[in-house]
Every structure is written in structure tokens, then in C-alpha cells.
Design an enzyme around this catalytic site. Structure first.
Site, PDB file in Angstrom:
ATOM      1  CD  GLU A 159      42.158  26.098  36.412  1.00 14.86           C
ATOM      2  OE1 GLU A 159      42.618  24.960  36.704  1.00 14.86           O
ATOM      3  OE2 GLU A 159      42.369  26.676  35.342  1.00 14.86           O
TER       4      GLU A 159
ATOM      5  CB  CYS B 265      44.002  21.575  35.090  1.00 19.76           C
ATOM      6  SG  CYS B 265      42.923  22.832  34.399  1.00 19.76           S
TER       7      CYS B 265
END
Length: 477
Positions: free
Chosen positions: A247, A281
Site C-alpha cells: 500500500e 496517503c
């Protein structure tokens, strides 16, 4: 008032003290503790412990695994104020945001614990006397690497998924923000998790990742962090033929359609950007706003953003705390200056006040050109970039222009626009008319250079398993 905990490593069910490096409070620059630095022997001990722990945990009934996990989660909920205080000290997010992070981590692991009882296989139809079955088995020992921006919920994602699937795990948490992982591990130990099933180490990231991934006992890796580091770890994993969940970075686009309410959209976007001072993010960052509502949206962003107060993380009046360190502060300031030099306009913020800590004001820029560095490099801070588009198609094209594809957002009243955005945006997670990119029961992850594999949902649990097909001829002989 809660004190900052002593940071130790957890190996084979025992806490281990070794020398290390200072931990600094980004709100005022003071040293609040020390993080240990693992050596090769520490890592070998952790691998051996995890291998032994796996043999115990994989044979533990899923319902029994869930019971231990849920017991640990109950302890974490009770200890949320203590954990939140430690996270605020080491990471800089406000107490309210830190507490919300702890509870979100608990929610993620609760879903995993319960869903682990439903990792079903299947029976494939076959001719008489033949039985084909497909089962899912835990991968084995997992090496997990988590970032500094979510000290508890990011480890919780990986620990929850791995343990619910029947794996053991070696967690290499962030050295800048180690308390969340340590306090999470303490809760699991207090709940009766067998020794070695969960191990926690700290130290030199490059050395630890190379050492763990090369170990034959480690069967899978999971990493949350930057795209360059993710590519490096993916190469190491490929060298040893090990599956990976990655990720990685993002640069989330937000499409404001011509039929959206610009004031409601702006308020939602400002609230969404507040989390962790934008050091997320999936934080909304690139705003592609239709020309028909562009100025109204800019004015609304100015109105809502100007009220945001940045300050010390423990100050109740602060809406956002500091960014994590001076490097991040300088990087954001450099991106703002570059954008302004290229023609962007400062709507609010952009002028840090002198004082202790790494406090950067909530900043909004309008008319940001595509060649500005901030439009191409993930800012990872309290920075919003607004640019004008003439159509949804143009917004999609410009949103997809970067190699990132983690999260995206859009605001529209039109079903046709919603369908076009759903079909066209290259992201792993899309939220329309809200700013929540994923919940516990849905998969989370990216496409393109934002990674592969998933965390959360049944898809996330399956990433910690391997498939075995069994074909049995029953009348043989």
C-alpha cells in the site's frame, strides 16, 4: 496525565531492551523516549519465535483465535486515552484524532477477527467417486512494515489480517512513532496470545527488511509506505518468490462537478484534509473544479480553511498539529514556493509562523498549473491544490495523468457523472459525495504505482492465505 511508555521490542513473548535512538516530539522538539535498534541476532530470534508461534496459531480453532483477538481489542478500547496521548506526543496529531485512530484500529481488527471464522473453501462438482475441494491456508510467518503517520491503526490493519487468517507476524513499526505498536502488542499479550505469534522489532529499516525477507521462514510481506521503498521491497520479495501486499503513495484527486454544491463540498474537503495534518496517503489534494462553480468553490475553501488553527498537538484549540519533522516542513514549504513562482495564488496559509515545533498552517492554493511540483509530487501535508476544468472528462484525464492510483473523490448530484467517474478514474478506492475511502468491511489498496494487494474486507484476509486444491479419487484400488 499519561506518561510516554518505555519502548522495547517483543520477541518470543518477552520484552527486550537494547540501545537505540531518541524519539522526538514534533510539537516542541523535546526528546520523549528512546527506540531500540535490533541487531541480526534479535531478528533471527524473532523469526524463530514466529515460526514456533505459527505452528501453534495455525492449529488454533478460528473461533478461539477470534476470542483472543477480541479480548485484546477490548483492552485497547479501555486503554484508548493512554494510547492516544502517546501517539499525540510522538506523531503530532491532536488528541481527538489520535483517539479516533485507536478506535478505528479496533474496528478494523474486530471485523478481521470475526471474518476469520468465515474463510471458506469450496467443493467443486465432479464425477461419482471423485471429490475436488479447494481450501485456504494461512501463508505462515508474515514480515510487516508500517509507517509513522498512523502509529496504531496501520499496525492494526496488518496484525488483524494476519492473525485472523492464522498467520504469525513480525511487525517492524516506525522508529519515529513506536508507541502505538508497542501498546497494541501489550494488549495482545495481556489477552493471552501465545508467545511468538506477534513479535515487534525496531531499527535500521533497510537492514531489517533485507534480513527478514531473505529468511526462508518468512512466507509473505506487507508494507505501507512510499512508492520508492515499496518498489525496493517488491524486488526483494520477487527475488525470493514471496507474495507481497504493498500500500504505497497517493496523490488523491477530487473532482467537483458543475452540479455539486460548492460550499458543502468545500466544507467536506476541508474536514477530510484535517486528518493528521494532511499526512495521509489518501488525503484529498488535487482539486479539479468545474469552471461553472470554480470561484464559488475557491471562496468557500477560503472561508472554511481560514478558521483552521494549527498548533501544539495537546492544545485543545488546535485543529491540526505539527507535521512530523523538519524535513517534511521544509518539503511542503518548497512545494508552496514553487507553485506560487509558477503562477498559483495563495488562498490561505502558506506563511508559517515562527515558534517551536514543526507547525505548518493549513494552506490552500488556487490556479495551480500542472507543471507545479506539488501537482506531481505527493505533498503529504496540509496543502490543497485547486485547478479549473471545463468538463468531467477533462477532470478524469488530468486526475489519471500521474502514476498514482490509491484513492479518489468526487462530488456530484448526477447519476451519469457518478457512473462516468466510477468507470474512468484509475484508483483503488473511490468515494462519491463523502471523504471516507474505505471501511472495515471493504478492501483498501491501490493501482498503478500505488501498489497491489489489499487490506480490509474479505479480499484483504485472502491476501494472507494460499490456495490449496485437493482432488481425491475415493474408489482407488
Amino acid at each position: 496525565m499519561h506518561s510516554y511508555p518505555e519502548i522495547q521490542m517483543l520477541i518470543a513473548g518477552a520484552w527486550r531492551r537494547v540501545p537505540g535512538d531518541p524519539i522526538t516530539n514534533p510539537s516542541d522538539g523535546t526528546v520523549i523516549g528512546w527506540v531500540p535498534k535490533a541487531g541480526a541476532q534479535d531478528l533471527d530470534d524473532a523469526v524463530q519465535a514466529a515460526a514456533r508461534g505459527f505452528e501453534i496459531w495455525r492449529k488454533t480453532a478460528p473461533a478461539a483465535r477470534a476470542q483472543i483477538m477480541l479480548g485484546a481489542i477490548a483492552l485497547l478500547r479501555e486503554r484508548a486515552p493512554e494510547i492516544a496521548h502517546a501517539i499525540s506526543l510522538e506523531q503530532g496529531k491532536t488528541l481527538a484524532q489520535a483517539n479516533a485512530e485507536v478506535l478505528r484500529g479496533c474496528d478494523l481488527m474486530t471485523w478481521d477477527a470475526n471474518e476469520g471464522k468465515r474463510l471458506y473453501g469450496r467443493v467443486v462438482p465432479a464425477e461419482p467417486g471423485m471429490r475436488h475441494t479447494v481450501v485456504r491456508e494461512p501463508l505462515g510467518v508474515i514480515a510487516a512494515f508500517t509507517p509513522w503517520n498512523f502509529p496504531m491503526s496501520s499496525p492494526a490493519r496488518k496484525v488483524g489480517g494476519a492473525l485472523a487468517a492464522g498467520c504469525s507476524i513480525i511487525l517492524k513499526a516506525a522508529e519515529e512513532t513506536p508507541a502505538g505498536a508497542v501498546l497494541l502488542a501489550k494488549a495482545f499479550m495481556d489477552a493471552g496470545l501465545p508467545a511468538g505469534v506477534l513479535n515487534v522489532v525496531f531499527g535500521d529499516p533497510a537492514m531489517i527488511s533485507a534480513h527478514l525477507i531473505a529468511s526462508p521462514a518468512v512466507r509473505g510481506i506487507t508494507f505501507t509506505g512510499s512508492t520508492p521503498v515499496g518498489k525496493h521491497l517488491a524486488g526483494l520479495a520477487a527475488q525470493y518468490m514471496k507474495p507481497a501486499i504493498l500500500e504505497l503513495g497517493g496523490h488523491a484527486p477530487v473532482v467537483i462537478c458543475e452540479d455539486a454544491d460548492p460550499d458543502k463540498a468545500a466544507l467536506a474537503c476541508v474536514k477530510g484534509k484535517l486528518n493528521n495534518a494532511g499526512q495521509v496517503c489518501v488525503a484529498p489534494t488535487r482539486f479539479f473544479v468545474h469552471a461553472d462553480v470554480y470561484q464559488l468553490f475557491v471562496d468557500a475553501m477560503r472561508r472554511h480553511s481560514s478558521a483552521i488553527k494549527a498548533g501544539h498537538a495537546l492544545d485543545p484549540a488546535s485543529d491540526i498539529g505539527p507535521v512530523v519533522n523538519q524535513r517534511r516542513f521544509d518539503a511542503i514549504q518548497g512545494l508552496v514556493r514553487d507553485a506560487v513562482e509558477r503562477g498559483a495564488h495563495v488562498v490561505c496559509g502558506g506563511d508559517p509562523s515562527p515558534g517551536p515545533g514543526h507547525v505548518y498552517p493549513f494552506t490552500v492554493l488556487s490556479d495551480v498549473p500542472d507543471d507545479a511540483r506539488a501537482m506531481n509530487e505527493e505533498p503529504f501535508g496540509p496543502l490543497c491544490l485547486i485547478t479549473r476544468v471545463d468538463s468531467v472528462d477533462e477532470a478524469i484525464e488530468r486526475a489519471n495523468a500521474l502514476p498514482y492510483g490509491l484513492a479518489g473523490y468526487a462530488f456530484t448530484r448526477s447519476a451519469a457523472n457518478a457512473y462516468k467517474l466510477s468507470d474512468g478514474l484509475e484508483v483503488g478506492n473511490l468515494a462519491i459525495n463523502h471523504l471516507v475511502s474505505a471501511v472495515s468491511e471493504t478492501p483498501f489498496g491501490g493501482v498503478k504505482e500505488s501498489g497491489y494487494g489489499r487490506e480490509g474486507g474479505i479480499e484483504g484476509l485472502e491476501c494472507y492465505t494460499q490456495v490449496k486444491s485437493i482432488s481425491h479419487l475415493m474408489d482407488w484400488g
